[in-house]
Design an enzyme around this catalytic site. Structure first.
Site, short mmCIF file in Angstrom:
data_model
loop_
_atom_site.label_atom_id
_atom_site.label_comp_id
_atom_site.label_asym_id
_atom_site.label_seq_id
_atom_site.Cartn_x
_atom_site.Cartn_y
_atom_site.Cartn_z
N ASP A 93 0.79 -1.22 0.00
CA ASP A 93 0.00 0.00 0.00
C ASP A 93 0.83 1.28 0.00
O ASP A 93 0.38 2.32 0.47
CB ASP A 93 -0.91 -0.01 1.23
CG ASP A 93 -0.12 -0.37 2.49
OD1 ASP A 93 1.10 -0.13 2.51
OD2 ASP A 93 -0.73 -0.88 3.46
N GLU B 73 -0.57 -8.95 -1.36
CA GLU B 73 -1.06 -8.46 -0.07
C GLU B 73 -2.28 -7.56 -0.29
O GLU B 73 -2.41 -6.48 0.27
CB GLU B 73 0.03 -7.68 0.70
CG GLU B 73 -0.23 -7.54 2.18
CD GLU B 73 0.85 -6.74 2.89
OE1 GLU B 73 0.87 -5.51 2.79
OE2 GLU B 73 1.70 -7.37 3.53
N HIS C 211 14.16 3.93 13.89
CA HIS C 211 13.84 4.31 12.50
C HIS C 211 14.49 5.67 12.21
O HIS C 211 14.55 6.54 13.08
CB HIS C 211 12.31 4.40 12.36
CG HIS C 211 11.83 4.41 10.95
ND1 HIS C 211 11.77 5.57 10.21
CD2 HIS C 211 11.40 3.42 10.14
CE1 HIS C 211 11.30 5.28 8.99
NE2 HIS C 211 11.07 3.97 8.93
N ARG D 207 3.30 7.22 11.15
CA ARG D 207 2.89 8.62 11.28
C ARG D 207 1.92 8.82 12.44
O ARG D 207 2.02 9.78 13.19
CB ARG D 207 2.19 9.04 9.98
CG ARG D 207 2.74 10.29 9.38
CD ARG D 207 2.09 10.60 8.04
NE ARG D 207 3.04 10.48 6.96
CZ ARG D 207 3.11 9.44 6.12
NH1 ARG D 207 2.27 8.43 6.24
NH2 ARG D 207 4.00 9.41 5.17
N HIS E 1 7.40 3.59 14.10
CA HIS E 1 7.77 4.55 13.04
C HIS E 1 6.56 5.13 12.32
O HIS E 1 6.70 5.94 11.41
CB HIS E 1 8.65 3.86 11.99
CG HIS E 1 7.88 2.90 11.12
ND1 HIS E 1 7.45 1.69 11.58
CD2 HIS E 1 7.45 3.00 9.85
CE1 HIS E 1 6.79 1.07 10.60
NE2 HIS E 1 6.77 1.84 9.55
N1 UDP Z 1 12.75 -4.81 9.93
C1 UDP Z 1 14.11 -4.93 9.64
N2 UDP Z 1 15.00 -4.20 10.40
C2 UDP Z 1 14.62 -3.38 11.39
C3 UDP Z 1 13.23 -3.26 11.68
C4 UDP Z 1 12.31 -3.98 10.92
O1 UDP Z 1 14.50 -5.68 8.74
O2 UDP Z 1 15.48 -2.76 12.02
C5 UDP Z 1 11.78 -5.56 9.09
C6 UDP Z 1 10.69 -6.29 9.83
O3 UDP Z 1 11.07 -7.60 10.17
C7 UDP Z 1 9.56 -6.30 8.80
C8 UDP Z 1 9.78 -5.01 8.05
O4 UDP Z 1 11.12 -4.61 8.29
O5 UDP Z 1 9.68 -7.37 7.88
C9 UDP Z 1 8.81 -4.00 8.55
O6 UDP Z 1 9.10 -2.79 8.02
P1 UDP Z 1 8.41 -1.46 8.57
O7 UDP Z 1 8.08 -1.65 10.02
O8 UDP Z 1 9.30 -0.35 8.17
O9 UDP Z 1 7.11 -1.33 7.69
P2 UDP Z 1 5.63 -1.85 7.85
O10 UDP Z 1 5.66 -3.32 8.00
O11 UDP Z 1 5.02 -1.15 9.03
O12 UDP Z 1 4.98 -1.43 6.57
#
Ligand code: UDP
Length: 409
Positions: A118, A140, A264, A233, A231
């Site tokens: 998304d 997804e 982050h 918003r 992280h």
């Molecule tokens: N992740 C990573 N290193 C980190 C923190 C998270 O590889 O230091 C991985 C985590 O395992 C997951 C993904 O990054 O697969 C999540 O990314 P993020 O939280 O940025 O995005 P969201 O999932 O909220 O879209």
């Protein structure tokens, strides 16, 4: 004129020619860390398949967080759209992806573009493909929070991609129901699980944590490790400050607890963290980690506290309890199966209750992952293969539209 706006995409790698006649060309697009993690298994599967030629494009919406993912999965990017700018907005990212990807689409003429999730990259990629009448596979698909404005702009991006996509690859039956409720043709929806589970299995099997993480695990041995990520918003500002203060006070009070936080790079997160958590005992503030290191920390956690989407899908595979730092989630399966609990503004209460009584924490290891079993990417690629290789497909169909059994796309 925006800086670099007219720069054409750079082709950074050689595109592998698949053997056999007329392989179908699939362009895989990503731009952020989670998209690349979740598309890595799909790229692996596509590259194994004789009937597909795979082209990989990165918008580089987030360059620093993306690079370690490309490195660890050895993903070779054929086109780097290089859209990231300081203080970028969804509109600056979207405009650049539309412009730059269009040149790639014109040149490569893929049969299908695959987008994930998304992000603005995913939506702009789907829109660019739609405008060139290229078929769109949405991986997804079907996540919904029910509130167009939250998460912003992701909920709108998801809904818009669903309107444009030809094939919808859902992680769960619930995601499929969300799409059929919006009158998306059921025959174009496939429930395969989430590819993040495949990615996690691959990393745990093939990559060892770094020396730095092994050292941290040794240093925190015997402590109850809380792994924190935040992280989003919606978490910025007072909510984030309150959560960080709660964790600071909880770790201070309980000498058998440590918090580990890969911070982050967003300045909102950095500033609050520096102010509240820097230089505290049993508090480890790290730079963002590569996936193998992060997976090792999830595996070693006593408790995960996170507002991430991907982490909600990963925690069940590791049997780890998760406190979700959000008011609602578009991944209700994590809550429904009992592996995760929605914290809203009540982190203090949840921490204290589960420290006093660890029965929930000790019970979640047996819960099956509702987001898949690690075969999602193979299922997606097999479905694409069936669609393109269907015997019933006439030459005319191949040119104009395709039929697989009752599926007309
Ligand atoms: N992740 C990573 N290193 C980190 C923190 C998270 O590889 O230091 C991985 C985590 O395992 C997951 C993904 O990054 O697969 C999540 O990314 P993020 O939280 O940025 O995005 P969201 O999932 O909220 O879209």
């Amino acid at each position: 004129m925006l800086d670099g706006f007219q720069k054409t995409a750079t082709r950074t790698g050689e595109i592998r020619n698949a053997p056999g006649k007329s392989p179908r060309k699939i362009l895989v697009l990503f731009g952020t860390r989670p998209e690349a993690i979740k598309l890595a298994p799909v790229i692996f599967e596509l590259k194994k398949h004789k009937s597909f030629q795979t082209v990989v494009a990165s918008s580089s919406q987030h360059t620093n967080l993306l690079a370690p993912v490309l490195e660890i999965f050895k993903i070779k990017v054929d086109y780097d759209l290089d859209v990231m700018t300081p203080n970028q907005t969804p509109n600056t990212v979207g405009a650049k992806v539309l412009e730059k990807l269009d040149a790639v689409l014109a040149d490569e003429k893929p049969d299908v573009i695959l987008v994930q999730g998304d992000t603005t990259t995913a939506f702009a990629g789907a829109f660019a493909a739609f405008n060139r009448k290229i078929k769109i596979g949405h991986i997804e698909a079907g996540l919904r929070s029910g509130n167009l404005l939250s998460p912003f702009p992701e909920e709108a991006n998801r809904r818009l991609i669903s309107q444009l996509a030809t094939f919808h690859f859902c992680a769960t039956d619930g995601n499929k129901r969300n799409l059929t409720a919006e009158n998306i043709n059921e025959k174009t929806i496939f429930v395969c699980g989430n590819t993040v589970v495949d990615a996690l299995h691959f990393i745990l099997k093939n990559k060892k944590p770094s020396a730095k993480i092994k050292k941290l695990l040794a240093e925190t041995h015997g402590l109850k490790r809380i792994l924190l990520t935040t992280h989003r918003r919606e978490s910025f500002g007072d909510a984030m400050a309150e959560n960080l203060e709660t964790l600071r006070d909880f770790v201070f009070k309980n000498k058998d607890v440590a918090v580990i936080f890969p911070v982050h790079p967003n300045p909102n997160v950095r500033t609050a963290t520096e102010k509240i958590l820097a230089n505290r005992e049993r508090t480890f503030l790290l730079e963002p980690l590569d996936y193998a290191d992060f997976a090792a920390l999830m595996k070693a956690a006593w408790l995960i506290v996170s507002d991430s989407g991907g982490v909600q899908e990963e925690a069940p595979s590791l049997g780890k309890p998760l406190l979700v730092l959000r008011e609602n989630t578009e991944r209700p399966e994590a809550i429904e199966t009992g592996i995760a609990r929605l914290v809203g503004g009540n982190l203090k209460r949840f921490l204290e209750e589960n420290y006093a009584d660890e029965s929930w924490i000790n019970s979640v290891g047996k819960i099956a992952n509702p987001f898949g079993d690690g075969t999602a990417a193979k299922q997606i690629v097999d479905i694409l293969s069936q669609i393109f290789n269907a015997k019933a497909q006439s030459r005319e169909d191949a040119k104009n539209n395709m039929k697989v059994g009752n599926l007309k796309v």
